[in-house]
Design a protein around this motif. Structure first.
Motif, short mmCIF file in Angstrom:
data_model
loop_
_atom_site.label_atom_id
_atom_site.label_comp_id
_atom_site.label_asym_id
_atom_site.label_seq_id
_atom_site.Cartn_x
_atom_site.Cartn_y
_atom_site.Cartn_z
N LEU A 1 0.75 -1.21 -0.04
CA LEU A 1 -0.03 0.02 0.01
C LEU A 1 0.83 0.99 -0.04
CD1 LEU A 1 -2.89 -0.99 2.36
CD2 LEU A 1 -3.00 -0.70 0.02
N GLU A 2 2.05 1.41 0.93
CA GLU A 2 2.87 2.32 0.59
C GLU A 2 3.67 2.60 -0.57
OE1 GLU A 2 5.75 1.63 3.89
OE2 GLU A 2 4.29 1.97 5.51
N ILE A 3 3.75 1.57 -1.44
CA ILE A 3 4.33 1.76 -2.50
C ILE A 3 3.46 2.20 -3.44
CG2 ILE A 3 5.53 0.45 -4.49
CD1 ILE A 3 6.58 -1.28 -2.45
N ILE A 4 2.34 1.81 -3.65
CA ILE A 4 1.35 2.23 -4.54
C ILE A 4 0.67 3.58 -4.27
CG2 ILE A 4 -1.20 2.14 -4.92
CD1 ILE A 4 -0.96 -1.22 -4.58
N ALA A 5 0.70 3.87 -2.92
CA ALA A 5 0.47 5.46 -2.68
C ALA A 5 1.49 6.37 -2.99
CB ALA A 5 0.19 5.49 -1.19
N ASP A 6 2.89 6.15 -2.75
CA ASP A 6 3.94 6.87 -3.11
C ASP A 6 4.07 7.26 -4.53
OD1 ASP A 6 4.73 7.07 -0.77
OD2 ASP A 6 6.36 5.84 -0.42
N GLU B 1 3.52 15.72 -9.77
CA GLU B 1 4.09 16.02 -11.06
C GLU B 1 2.89 16.77 -12.15
OE1 GLU B 1 5.81 13.64 -14.90
OE2 GLU B 1 6.56 12.97 -12.96
N ILE B 2 1.73 15.99 -12.20
CA ILE B 2 0.99 16.73 -12.94
C ILE B 2 0.60 18.12 -12.44
CG2 ILE B 2 -1.77 16.47 -13.40
CD1 ILE B 2 -1.17 13.40 -13.38
N TYR B 3 0.29 18.25 -11.32
CA TYR B 3 0.23 19.56 -10.60
C TYR B 3 1.29 20.50 -10.29
CZ TYR B 3 -4.71 18.14 -10.07
OH TYR B 3 -5.89 17.32 -10.25
N GLY B 4 2.45 19.89 -10.75
CA GLY B 4 3.58 20.89 -10.44
C GLY B 4 3.91 21.22 -9.02
N ILE B 5 3.48 20.26 -8.11
CA ILE B 5 3.99 20.47 -6.70
C ILE B 5 4.64 19.34 -6.36
CG2 ILE B 5 1.73 21.82 -6.23
CD1 ILE B 5 0.72 19.17 -5.24
N THR B 6 5.28 19.41 -5.09
CA THR B 6 6.17 18.42 -4.49
C THR B 6 5.30 17.32 -4.11
OG1 THR B 6 6.19 19.51 -2.10
CG2 THR B 6 7.96 20.20 -3.65
N ALA B 7 5.85 16.24 -3.74
CA ALA B 7 5.39 15.11 -3.51
C ALA B 7 4.90 15.36 -2.21
CB ALA B 7 6.30 13.57 -3.44
N GLU B 8 5.67 15.85 -1.31
CA GLU B 8 5.46 16.13 0.09
C GLU B 8 4.22 17.10 0.34
OE1 GLU B 8 8.52 16.76 -1.33
OE2 GLU B 8 9.19 14.92 -0.37
N LYS B 9 3.95 18.03 -0.51
CA LYS B 9 2.84 19.02 -0.47
C LYS B 9 1.60 18.16 -1.12
CE LYS B 9 0.53 22.98 -0.89
NZ LYS B 9 -0.06 23.50 0.35
N CYS B 10 1.70 17.26 -2.03
CA CYS B 10 0.61 16.54 -2.31
C CYS B 10 0.01 15.59 -1.34
CB CYS B 10 1.00 15.68 -3.84
SG CYS B 10 -0.20 14.95 -4.33
N ARG B 11 1.08 14.84 -0.68
CA ARG B 11 0.58 14.38 0.49
C ARG B 11 -0.07 14.96 1.41
NH1 ARG B 11 1.25 9.55 3.44
NH2 ARG B 11 2.49 8.45 1.66
N TYR B 12 0.37 16.21 1.91
CA TYR B 12 -0.17 17.01 2.85
C TYR B 12 -1.56 17.36 2.47
CZ TYR B 12 -1.33 21.14 5.45
OH TYR B 12 -1.88 21.89 6.25
N GLU B 13 -1.85 17.59 1.11
CA GLU B 13 -3.05 18.03 0.59
C GLU B 13 -4.17 16.93 0.97
OE1 GLU B 13 -4.15 21.17 -0.14
OE2 GLU B 13 -2.31 22.19 0.02
N ILE B 14 -3.64 15.73 0.41
CA ILE B 14 -4.51 14.46 0.56
C ILE B 14 -4.83 14.19 2.09
CG2 ILE B 14 -4.53 12.00 0.26
CD1 ILE B 14 -2.76 12.49 -2.18
#
Length: 96
Positions: free
Chosen positions: A24-29, A37-50
């Motif tokens: 699950l961690e691998i799929i989510a990451d 990448e699509i939204y032009g933000i960092t992965a950390e920011k994306c995780r935070y938003e989710i």
């Protein structure tokens, strides 16, 4: 002998849970990286938003959210996996 068998079954269940969690961690990451990448933000920011969206929805859940997760807050990994499964099921319905 039976004590050893019980212990082995318990260890096996723990191993299965750890494997499931890692998958699950691998799929989510991967999902988070692609979405970021699509939204032009960092992965950390994306995780935070989710995480923020999950927590916000958990505080005032709609019927669909309760149907999916009950009265609890899912992890980011569980949330993403569930949404991906639903999306795949919908795609199969539409292609049938």
């Amino acid at each position: 002998m039976s004590g050893t068998r019980k212990n082995t079954n318990h260890t096996s269940k723990l191993s299965e849970e750890l494997i499931k969690k890692k998958v699950l961690e691998i799929i989510a990451d991967e999902y988070i990286k692609k979405t970021a990448e699509i939204y032009g933000i960092t992965a950390e920011k994306c995780r935070y938003e989710i995480e923020y969206a999950i927590k916000k929805t958990s505080k005032n859940p709609n019927t669909y959210f309760i149907e999916l997760f009950g009265n609890r807050t899912p992890s980011v990994e569980e949330f993403i996996f569930k949404i991906l499964v639903i999306a795949e099921e919908e795609e199969h319905k539409n292609n049938a």
